[in-house]
Design an enzyme around this catalytic site. Structure first.
Site, PDB file in Angstrom:
ATOM      1  N   PRO A   9       8.979 -25.426  -9.135  1.00 31.48           N
ATOM      2  CA  PRO A   9       8.391 -25.345  -7.804  1.00 31.48           C
ATOM      3  C   PRO A   9       9.341 -24.428  -6.746  1.00 31.48           C
ATOM      4  CG  PRO A   9      10.365 -27.327  -8.166  1.00 31.48           C
ATOM      5  CD  PRO A   9       9.877 -26.857  -9.483  1.00 31.48           C
ATOM      6  N   ASN A  10       8.348 -23.654  -6.116  1.00 38.05           N
ATOM      7  CA  ASN A  10       8.767 -22.574  -5.194  1.00 38.05           C
ATOM      8  C   ASN A  10       8.924 -21.363  -5.800  1.00 38.05           C
ATOM      9  OD1 ASN A  10       8.651 -24.620  -2.655  1.00 38.05           O
ATOM     10  ND2 ASN A  10      10.521 -25.573  -3.929  1.00 38.05           N
ATOM     11  N   ARG A  17      10.336 -15.699  -0.523  1.00 37.86           N
ATOM     12  CA  ARG A  17      11.241 -16.578  -0.364  1.00 37.86           C
ATOM     13  C   ARG A  17      12.759 -16.242  -0.290  1.00 37.86           C
ATOM     14  NH1 ARG A  17      12.885 -20.914  -5.339  1.00 37.86           N
ATOM     15  NH2 ARG A  17      13.971 -22.225  -3.921  1.00 37.86           N
ATOM     16  N   TYR A  22      16.789 -14.361  -3.828  1.00 29.28           N
ATOM     17  CA  TYR A  22      16.280 -14.417  -5.054  1.00 29.28           C
ATOM     18  C   TYR A  22      15.624 -12.923  -5.283  1.00 29.28           C
ATOM     19  CZ  TYR A  22      16.655 -19.504  -4.761  1.00 29.28           C
ATOM     20  OH  TYR A  22      17.217 -20.861  -4.667  1.00 29.28           O
ATOM     21  N   ASN A  71      12.992 -22.239 -15.918  1.00 31.64           N
ATOM     22  CA  ASN A  71      13.538 -22.265 -14.619  1.00 31.64           C
ATOM     23  C   ASN A  71      12.808 -23.372 -14.101  1.00 31.64           C
ATOM     24  OD1 ASN A  71      14.616 -22.185 -12.103  1.00 31.64           O
ATOM     25  ND2 ASN A  71      14.470 -19.748 -12.015  1.00 31.64           N
ATOM     26  N   ALA A  74      14.481 -26.385  -8.403  1.00 33.27           N
ATOM     27  CA  ALA A  74      14.814 -27.640  -7.606  1.00 33.27           C
ATOM     28  C   ALA A  74      14.791 -28.730  -8.703  1.00 33.27           C
ATOM     29  CB  ALA A  74      14.235 -27.878  -6.474  1.00 33.27           C
ATOM     30  N   GLU A  95      17.398 -22.548 -20.551  1.00 35.42           N
ATOM     31  CA  GLU A  95      17.642 -22.737 -19.162  1.00 35.42           C
ATOM     32  C   GLU A  95      17.957 -21.404 -18.636  1.00 35.42           C
ATOM     33  OE1 GLU A  95      20.095 -26.216 -17.906  1.00 35.42           O
ATOM     34  OE2 GLU A  95      19.746 -25.605 -15.828  1.00 35.42           O
ATOM     35  N   HIS A  97      18.588 -19.662 -14.425  1.00 35.29           N
ATOM     36  CA  HIS A  97      18.490 -19.594 -13.089  1.00 35.29           C
ATOM     37  C   HIS A  97      18.704 -18.050 -12.404  1.00 35.29           C
ATOM     38  CE1 HIS A  97      18.056 -23.711 -12.931  1.00 35.29           C
ATOM     39  NE2 HIS A  97      19.169 -23.973 -13.714  1.00 35.29           N
ATOM     40  N   ARG A 104      26.832 -22.083  -5.493  1.00 34.43           N
ATOM     41  CA  ARG A 104      25.863 -22.314  -4.099  1.00 34.43           C
ATOM     42  C   ARG A 104      26.378 -23.980  -3.853  1.00 34.43           C
ATOM     43  NH1 ARG A 104      19.994 -20.931  -5.086  1.00 34.43           N
ATOM     44  NH2 ARG A 104      19.936 -21.580  -2.672  1.00 34.43           N
TER      45      ARG A 104
HETATM   46  C1  DQA Z   1      16.844 -21.755  -8.846  1.00 33.94           C
HETATM   47  C2  DQA Z   1      18.217 -22.327  -8.376  1.00 33.94           C
HETATM   48  C3  DQA Z   1      17.765 -23.933  -7.867  1.00 33.94           C
HETATM   49  O1  DQA Z   1      18.919 -24.511  -7.208  1.00 33.94           O
HETATM   50  C4  DQA Z   1      16.825 -23.729  -6.715  1.00 33.94           C
HETATM   51  O2  DQA Z   1      16.256 -24.951  -6.572  1.00 33.94           O
HETATM   52  C5  DQA Z   1      15.656 -22.864  -6.742  1.00 33.94           C
HETATM   53  C6  DQA Z   1      15.991 -21.639  -7.914  1.00 33.94           C
HETATM   54  C7  DQA Z   1      17.433 -20.447  -9.446  1.00 33.94           C
HETATM   55  O3  DQA Z   1      16.534 -19.515 -10.092  1.00 33.94           O
HETATM   56  O4  DQA Z   1      18.418 -19.528  -8.676  1.00 33.94           O
HETATM   57  O5  DQA Z   1      14.512 -23.092  -6.628  1.00 33.94           O
HETATM   58  O6  DQA Z   1      16.547 -22.531 -10.141  1.00 33.94           O
END
Ligand code: DQA
Length: 140
Positions: A9-10, A17, A22, A71, A74, A95, A97, A104
Protein backbone atom coordinates in the site's frame (compact mmCIF):
# COMPACT_ATOMS: atom_id res chain seq x y z
CA UNK A 1 15.12 -16.48 -14.07
CA UNK A 2 11.69 -14.95 -13.46
CA UNK A 3 11.37 -12.51 -10.57
CA UNK A 4 8.24 -10.73 -9.40
CA UNK A 5 8.43 -7.46 -7.47
CA UNK A 6 5.39 -6.88 -5.26
CA UNK A 7 4.76 -3.49 -3.70
CA UNK A 8 2.17 -2.95 -0.99
CA UNK A 9 0.00 0.00 0.00
CA UNK A 10 0.86 3.59 -0.87
CA UNK A 11 3.89 2.61 -2.92
CA UNK A 12 1.96 3.67 -6.03
CA UNK A 13 2.56 7.17 -4.61
CA UNK A 14 6.36 6.95 -4.82
CA UNK A 15 7.79 10.14 -6.24
CA UNK A 16 5.02 12.21 -4.68
CA UNK A 17 4.77 10.65 -1.25
CA UNK A 18 7.05 12.02 1.51
CA UNK A 19 9.99 12.50 -0.92
CA UNK A 20 12.34 13.31 1.95
CA UNK A 21 11.92 9.68 3.06
CA UNK A 22 11.20 7.79 -0.15
CA UNK A 23 12.87 9.94 -2.84
CA UNK A 24 11.40 11.70 -5.84
CA UNK A 25 11.50 8.90 -8.42
CA UNK A 26 8.35 7.01 -9.41
CA UNK A 27 8.51 3.24 -9.19
CA UNK A 28 7.56 2.97 -12.86
CA UNK A 29 10.66 4.97 -13.88
CA UNK A 30 12.83 2.96 -11.56
CA UNK A 31 11.37 -0.31 -12.85
CA UNK A 32 12.29 0.65 -16.43
CA UNK A 33 15.89 1.14 -15.26
CA UNK A 34 15.83 -2.22 -13.49
CA UNK A 35 14.66 -3.95 -16.67
CA UNK A 36 17.52 -2.27 -18.57
CA UNK A 37 20.07 -3.23 -15.92
CA UNK A 38 18.93 -6.85 -15.60
CA UNK A 39 18.32 -7.52 -19.30
CA UNK A 40 18.63 -11.29 -19.05
CA UNK A 41 16.14 -11.53 -16.19
CA UNK A 42 12.39 -11.60 -16.65
CA UNK A 43 11.21 -8.96 -14.20
CA UNK A 44 7.54 -8.32 -13.45
CA UNK A 45 5.98 -5.73 -11.19
CA UNK A 46 2.72 -5.71 -9.26
CA UNK A 47 1.38 -3.13 -6.81
CA UNK A 48 -1.80 -3.14 -4.75
CA UNK A 49 -3.23 -1.19 -1.86
CA UNK A 50 -5.43 -4.16 -0.94
CA UNK A 51 -4.17 -6.77 1.50
CA UNK A 52 -6.06 -9.75 0.00
CA UNK A 53 -4.83 -8.94 -3.50
CA UNK A 54 -1.24 -9.01 -2.29
CA UNK A 55 -1.88 -12.38 -0.63
CA UNK A 56 -3.46 -13.82 -3.79
CA UNK A 57 -0.57 -12.54 -5.91
CA UNK A 58 1.93 -14.33 -3.67
CA UNK A 59 -0.04 -17.58 -4.11
CA UNK A 60 -0.09 -17.13 -7.90
CA UNK A 61 3.62 -16.29 -7.99
CA UNK A 62 4.39 -19.68 -6.50
CA UNK A 63 3.33 -21.30 -9.78
CA UNK A 64 5.15 -19.04 -12.18
CA UNK A 65 8.17 -17.24 -10.68
CA UNK A 66 11.55 -18.26 -9.25
CA UNK A 67 11.46 -15.62 -6.54
CA UNK A 68 9.65 -12.58 -5.16
CA UNK A 69 10.98 -9.23 -3.98
CA UNK A 70 8.33 -8.02 -1.54
CA UNK A 71 7.87 -4.58 -0.06
CA UNK A 72 4.79 -5.13 2.09
CA UNK A 73 4.91 -1.44 3.08
CA UNK A 74 2.60 -0.73 6.06
CA UNK A 75 1.15 -4.28 5.95
CA UNK A 76 4.61 -5.51 6.92
CA UNK A 77 3.92 -4.24 10.42
CA UNK A 78 0.25 -5.21 10.70
CA UNK A 79 -0.62 -8.24 8.60
CA UNK A 80 -0.50 -11.77 9.98
CA UNK A 81 -2.19 -12.76 6.71
CA UNK A 82 0.61 -11.41 4.53
CA UNK A 83 3.18 -13.16 6.73
CA UNK A 84 1.22 -16.43 6.45
CA UNK A 85 1.11 -16.01 2.67
CA UNK A 86 4.91 -15.73 2.55
CA UNK A 87 5.14 -18.84 4.72
CA UNK A 88 2.67 -20.72 2.50
CA UNK A 89 4.66 -20.54 -0.75
CA UNK A 90 7.77 -22.50 -1.62
CA UNK A 91 9.64 -19.95 -3.76
CA UNK A 92 12.03 -17.61 -1.91
CA UNK A 93 10.82 -14.16 -0.90
CA UNK A 94 13.22 -11.32 -0.12
CA UNK A 95 11.70 -8.58 2.04
CA UNK A 96 12.80 -5.07 1.12
CA UNK A 97 12.19 -1.59 2.48
CA UNK A 98 13.23 1.69 0.93
CA UNK A 99 13.71 3.50 4.24
CA UNK A 100 15.59 2.19 7.26
CA UNK A 101 12.53 1.10 9.20
CA UNK A 102 14.67 0.55 12.33
CA UNK A 103 15.61 4.23 12.41
CA UNK A 104 11.94 5.24 12.34
CA UNK A 105 8.93 4.87 14.65
CA UNK A 106 8.89 1.88 16.97
CA UNK A 107 5.86 0.33 15.22
CA UNK A 108 7.96 -0.02 12.06
CA UNK A 109 10.57 -2.14 13.83
CA UNK A 110 8.45 -5.28 13.78
CA UNK A 111 7.73 -7.26 10.63
CA UNK A 112 5.29 -10.14 10.25
CA UNK A 113 7.18 -11.16 7.09
CA UNK A 114 10.82 -11.37 8.14
CA UNK A 115 10.60 -14.75 9.83
CA UNK A 116 9.58 -16.37 6.54
CA UNK A 117 11.78 -14.33 4.22
CA UNK A 118 14.97 -15.59 2.64
CA UNK A 119 16.54 -12.32 3.75
CA UNK A 120 15.82 -8.68 4.42
CA UNK A 121 17.23 -5.59 2.71
CA UNK A 122 16.35 -2.37 4.45
CA UNK A 123 17.26 1.27 4.06
CA UNK A 124 19.12 1.54 0.75
CA UNK A 125 16.47 3.60 -0.99
CA UNK A 126 15.24 2.09 -4.25
CA UNK A 127 18.63 0.32 -4.45
CA UNK A 128 17.19 -2.15 -1.94
CA UNK A 129 15.39 -3.77 -4.88
CA UNK A 130 18.58 -3.97 -6.99
CA UNK A 131 20.34 -5.72 -4.12
CA UNK A 132 17.52 -8.25 -3.76
CA UNK A 133 17.57 -9.07 -7.49
CA UNK A 134 21.37 -9.39 -7.39
CA UNK A 135 21.01 -11.90 -4.61
CA UNK A 136 18.61 -14.04 -6.63
CA UNK A 137 21.00 -13.93 -9.62
CA UNK A 138 23.97 -14.91 -7.44
CA UNK A 139 22.18 -18.09 -6.44
CA UNK A 140 21.43 -19.22 -10.02
C1 DQA B 1 8.30 1.01 3.72
C2 DQA B 1 8.41 1.24 5.23
C3 DQA B 1 7.05 1.06 5.88
O1 DQA B 1 7.16 1.27 7.28
C4 DQA B 1 6.06 2.05 5.32
O2 DQA B 1 4.78 1.82 5.87
C5 DQA B 1 6.01 2.04 3.85
C6 DQA B 1 7.24 1.90 3.10
C7 DQA B 1 9.63 1.32 3.01
O3 DQA B 1 9.81 0.81 1.91
O4 DQA B 1 10.49 2.03 3.56
O5 DQA B 1 4.96 2.25 3.24
O6 DQA B 1 8.00 -0.35 3.48
Amino acid sequence: MKILIINGPNLNMLGKREPEIYGSETFEDYFTQLQFKFKDTELSYYQSNIEGELISKLHEANESFNGVVLNGAAYTHTSVGLGDAVASISIPVIEVHISNTFAREEFRHHSYLSKYAKGIIVGFGLKSYDLAIENFLMEQ
